[in-house]
Design a protein around this motif. Structure first.
Motif, PDB file in Angstrom:
ATOM      1  N   LEU A   1     -22.232  -5.971 -22.282  1.00 53.32           N
ATOM      2  CA  LEU A   1     -23.404  -5.448 -22.988  1.00 53.32           C
ATOM      3  C   LEU A   1     -24.184  -6.603 -23.580  1.00 53.32           C
ATOM      4  CD1 LEU A   1     -21.458  -2.678 -24.864  1.00 53.32           C
ATOM      5  CD2 LEU A   1     -23.225  -2.246 -23.163  1.00 53.32           C
TER       6      LEU A   1
ATOM      7  N   GLY B   1     -29.117   3.421 -20.563  1.00 46.29           N
ATOM      8  CA  GLY B   1     -27.755   3.304 -21.087  1.00 46.29           C
ATOM      9  C   GLY B   1     -27.671   2.635 -22.446  1.00 46.29           C
ATOM     10  N   GLY B   2     -28.785   2.612 -23.176  1.00 45.79           N
ATOM     11  CA  GLY B   2     -28.809   1.890 -24.450  1.00 45.79           C
ATOM     12  C   GLY B   2     -28.626   2.779 -25.656  1.00 45.79           C
TER      13      GLY B   2
ATOM     14  N   PRO C   1     -26.573  -2.186 -21.468  1.00 44.61           N
ATOM     15  CA  PRO C   1     -25.969  -2.988 -20.401  1.00 44.61           C
ATOM     16  C   PRO C   1     -26.832  -4.222 -20.132  1.00 44.61           C
ATOM     17  CG  PRO C   1     -26.069  -0.685 -19.762  1.00 44.61           C
ATOM     18  CD  PRO C   1     -26.831  -0.801 -21.030  1.00 44.61           C
TER      19      PRO C   1
ATOM     20  N   GLY D   1     -23.487   4.671 -20.664  1.00 46.88           N
ATOM     21  CA  GLY D   1     -23.691   3.507 -21.538  1.00 46.88           C
ATOM     22  C   GLY D   1     -22.760   3.564 -22.740  1.00 46.88           C
ATOM     23  N   ASP D   2     -22.590   4.773 -23.249  1.00 50.38           N
ATOM     24  CA  ASP D   2     -21.720   4.943 -24.400  1.00 50.38           C
ATOM     25  C   ASP D   2     -20.270   4.614 -24.038  1.00 50.38           C
ATOM     26  OD1 ASP D   2     -22.048   5.649 -27.103  1.00 50.38           O
ATOM     27  OD2 ASP D   2     -20.786   7.400 -26.736  1.00 50.38           O
TER      28      ASP D   2
ATOM     29  N   LEU E   1     -19.397   2.439 -21.780  1.00 53.66           N
ATOM     30  CA  LEU E   1     -19.348   0.963 -21.758  1.00 53.66           C
ATOM     31  C   LEU E   1     -19.090   0.430 -23.163  1.00 53.66           C
ATOM     32  CD1 LEU E   1     -22.281  -0.610 -19.691  1.00 53.66           C
ATOM     33  CD2 LEU E   1     -19.842  -0.723 -19.222  1.00 53.66           C
ATOM     34  N   ARG E   2     -19.835   0.975 -24.136  1.00 54.25           N
ATOM     35  CA  ARG E   2     -19.667   0.540 -25.530  1.00 54.25           C
ATOM     36  C   ARG E   2     -18.259   0.837 -26.047  1.00 54.25           C
ATOM     37  NH1 ARG E   2     -25.154   1.225 -25.532  1.00 54.25           N
ATOM     38  NH2 ARG E   2     -24.994   3.472 -25.301  1.00 54.25           N
TER      39      ARG E   2
END
Lengths: 412, 428
Positions: free
Chosen positions: A25, A72-73, A91, B362-363, B365-366
């Motif tokens: 990220l 995806g933020g 990402p 995305g979440d 990934l976090r």
């Protein structure tokens, strides 16, 4: 050691890049050099209300959140007395979306009466939820104006009162934007698996075209030295009495700041600290007690707060706090204790570096204070504090004439 | 080339989410241990999870007291000595009592692990719950409890849980003020003896881990001297309660009311869960959710509203929660119901669904970015006894769910008339 590179665009935007290959990220942080201290005393709560409006669409982009979520933020923001800080994680390969969004809202917002009305309501509900509808929630609304008579730290970031938010007009809002939101009043800080080269190109592409603005020079009145002990008593619908004491301390730029921070740690950081061991565990005067510094850039406050046990008299509680503070001024502190709080600072500092976002935020904040590189000298600054300095600083702060005390009584 | 600011720069859909699978080992005494070796800092975290939540207690407060008072004195160290040592090494021990579990977490610099694990070991195996410490703890907690009861959000939570599970069920039972006066130290000691032993826990070790750390862990918590060779007796409680579909607890002088709506629902162990999770995210699971959009961004009734799926060991539930202006509580509830109805009846647009999917990926990934994030993501999965491929299934469900499936799931689980409503504050 946090390595970073720094460059400045022609329009004055400072950019800091930290290479962190351990994450997929990227953290994208924009700090604006504006906070509640820049507000007009009749229009308080503005910096924070404005932060809300920054999410309501900009000149070219009707929705801020949607495109970011699509990429995806995730994002958020906060306002303090000194700064307004916006941050994104997304990402790495989608970093350009962050440049696009942040540069557009730096160049201008899509203001409307309707959006302003809605966000005024949201902020009023935030005022209720955090300050008015909570037991002991209005403390900072009372203690700050007791301690500060002139400096804008006398109101909290949410504002002095709900009417200031209700009365905010669209012109006020536009005016605020024009005066404070500009590349030459902001710091962009990025941490992730990125190179300075690619960030330079993207920053030039998206932020480069934004014009420099004239930023009015800050003209904040200095708080005159307090020369009398101040007190205020209020009664509220809460189950137990509480006491809040504030002492004026140094600004963030002085050596005393670090000394004072360590004093607050000796008193109240961790279960082995003095206030907890002596006043909660041994004397059983409080159910909760805390000492901390406000951490502001201009001269801030050292605050002690305590909730009294049911049977305890206010005067006994206050006397006990004063005795604990006096212990430090009278040299009753040993090297082991100082070593302990320094160790703890170092440990917390290490834990903080685990996250790219934390690093990006810290770098931007230190840059605002003068140089992002300060971040790498924090530990040694705390390490270098001596026992003698602790005693000297404690003696200069913990004086009755430097204190403002709020007695918060239970209406039983 | 002129910059087109109207157009979002090209972005990539998230293709690869690297989900590290924890390494599973058994300590010498058989404790199942999960190892997550990640991160850049010389830092370690140890989570020990005992099957020792309030589910297992026979009298009120006992599970919480045992968990939180482990650090208040052992056979060889006083409460103050424990605190001194931990602070000196810059380490933290956090107790975390829940309905199902008693969790203890140690955060420590790797270089001090030999010293700090010794303390962790001692407080788990040899706590003595000194009488005077217990007294102080209870009187302090009793006051904090009274303060918490002044908050509308807590009043609503207590009432809501009782309506969901019933007043005699461990998930629904309310702690009462007088409970603090009735605690008996013998029950505390007994609960610890019965449940804090090596057959009744799991361990998660995360951070920058090497063999010497595992060896240390094994040397202390892997020892065979804290076994009692009995499984915790698994108690069972039926939910036979007839809830009031709407309940209201009045509180004077409030500017906001707390609202909760929800129902008992499937938990993470159920195959439909991953899809229900997408539906819930659309409804109230992220900042751009429908509830946030309507109730905060269009109406300005609240600072925030969210919808959460809670997975407990023996049940799951849905809760939609918010604090709203006291004079608009009724409107807010009506709007929540309308949004749920819409989910059941109207097809979600592909555009909205794509956004939610990308946001959720995305979440994820976090949630795996860093050693402590990874361990936090696995703790609930391990607690519920689910397979570590849980997240692969989650990703699959997010990627493949269709607008039709969303309507199906919403209709199966989210009929408006099955929702329990609780309001605390004003309601008119």
């Amino acid at each position: 050691m946090i390595k970073f590179e720094k460059f400045t665009l022609k329009n004055g935007l400072t950019v800091i890049v930290h290479h962190d290959p351990s994450t997929t990220l990227v953290a994208f942080n924009v700090l604006y050099n504006v906070g509640a201290r820049d507000e007009n005393s009749e229009k308080t709560g503005f910096a924070h209300l404005f932060e809300h409006l920054m999410f309501e669409g900009s000149i070219n982009i009707p929705s801020y959140d949607k495109p970011l979520q699509l990429a995806g933020g995730e994002n958020n923001a906060f306002t303090t007395n000194d700064i307004t800080n916006y941050y994104i994680t997304l990402p790495k390969e989608n970093i350009e979306t962050a440049f696009w969004l942040e540069s557009d809202r730096m160049s201008g917002l899509d203001f409307s009466e309707q959006k302003l009305e809605i966000q005024k309501n949201v902020v009023i509900e935030e005022f209720n939820q955090r300050y008015l509808n909570q037991p002991y929630g209005d403390t900072s609304l009372l203690l700050k104006p007791l301690a500060y008579k002139v400096h804008p730290y006398r109101w909290p970031t949410i504002g002095k009162e709900i009417s200031h938010i209700k009365n905010a007009s669209l012109d006020d809002v536009k005016d605020f934007f024009n005066h404070h939101y500009a590349p030459n009043n902001a710091i962009l800080s990025i941490a992730g698996n990125v190179t300075t080269n690619e960030i330079e190109q993207l920053a030039e592409k998206w932020f480069g075209p934004i014009g420099k603005q004239k930023i009015a020079k800050r003209n904040i009145p200095e708080e005159p030295k307090q020369n009398e002990s101040r007190t205020q008593t209020v009664e509220r619908n809460v189950p137990f009495d509480a006491i809040y004491k504030a002492f004026h301390m140094s600004s963030k730029m002085e050596k005393e700041y670090y000394v004072t921070d360590l004093i607050s740690d000796v008193l109240s950081n961790g279960k082995s600290s003095r206030l907890y061991q002596n006043l909660v565990k041994n004397k059983k005067l409080f159910s909760d007690i805390n000492a901390y510094i406000t951490g502001d850039i201009d001269a801030g406050l050292f605050i002690v707060t305590g909730k009294l046990m049911n049977h305890v008299k206010m005067e006994d509680a206050e006397k006990a706090i004063n005795e604990e503070l006096n212990q430090i001024t009278t040299n009753n502190i040993d090297d082991y204790e100082i070593e302990k709080v320094k160790n703890k600072f170092e440990s917390v500092y290490q834990f903080g570096q685990l996250s790219a976002l934390n690093k990006a935020m810290d770098l931007a904040y230190h840059e605002l204070l003068g140089d992002a590189g300060r971040i790498n000298h924090e530990v040694e600054k705390y390490r270098s504090v001596t026992k003698k300095e602790i005693i000297t600083v404690a003696s200069s702060i913990f004086r009755e004439k430097n204190s403002s005390t709020l007695y918060y009584l239970s209406k039983k | 080339m002129k910059l087109n600011r109207k157009q979002q720069p090209e972005f990539k859909n998230i293709e690869n989410i690297n989900i590290p699978v924890p390494e599973k080992i058994n300590l010498d005494n058989g404790i199942k241990t999960y190892i997550i070796n990640a991160g850049t800092q010389e830092i370690i975290k140890i989570d020990i999870i005992f099957n020792a939540g309030s589910w297992y207690q026979e009298k009120p407060l006992i599970a919480t007291i045992v968990n939180e008072m482990l650090i208040e004195g052992t056979k060889s160290l006083t409460s103050q000595q424990i605190a001194e040592k931990l602070d000196y090494y810059g380490a933290f021990i956090h107790p975390n009592p829940t309905k199902d579990f008693g969790n203890i977490t140690l955060y420590t610099l790797k270089k001090y692990l030999p010293e700090t694990i010794k303390i962790l070991d001692d407080i788990i195996k040899n706590p003595i719950f000194p009488e005077n410490e217990l007294k102080t703890f209870l009187s302090k907690r009793k006051q904090q409890f009274q303060i918490e009861l002044e908050k509308v959000t807590n009043i609503a939570r207590r009432e809501f849980n009782e309506q969901l599970f019933g007043e005699n069920h461990p998930y629904g039972k309310k702690t009462k003020l007088k409970d603090y006066d009735l605690v008996n130290r013998k029950d505390v000691i007994q609960f610890h003896k019965r449940l804090y032993h090596s057959e009744n826990c799991k361990i998660i070790l995360s951070g920058k881990i090497d063999d010497s750390d595992i060896k240390l862990l094994n040397q202390y918590l892997g020892s065979k001297d804290w076994s009692i060779k009995t499984e915790a007796k698994s108690l069972n409680f039926d939910i036979t309660y007839q809830p009031k579909m709407e309940s209201f607890v009045e509180k004077e002088n409030v500017t906001q009311s707390a609202i909760r709506l929800g129902k008992i629902i499937i938990n993470k162990a159920h195959p439909d869960y991953h899809k229900l999770n997408v539906v819930n995210t659309i409804l109230g699971g992220y900042f751009g959710s429908r509830l946030m959009k309507t109730i905060r961004e269009e109406k300005g009734y609240t600072y925030g509203i969210s919808s959460v799926l809670v997975s407990l060991k023996h049940a799951g539930y849905l809760v939609i929660l918010s604090e709203v202006g006291a004079n608009v509580a009724k409107n807010a509830i009506t709007d929540v119901i309308t949004e749920i109805k819409k989910l059941r009846e109207e097809q979600v647009s592909q555009k909205e669904l794509d956004l939610v999917k990308n946001y959720m990926l995305g979440d994820l990934l976090r949630s795996f970015d860093g050693p402590f994030e990874i361990s936090a993501s696995f703790i609930n999965i391990i607690d519920l006894g689910l397979d570590t491929n849980y997240y692969d299934k989650a990703i699959e469900a997010i990627r493949t769910i269709t607008p039709n499936e969303i309507i199906l799931i919403a209709n199966k689980y989210l009929q408006e008339d099955t929702l329990i409503k609780t309001i605390a504050g004003k309601y008119n």
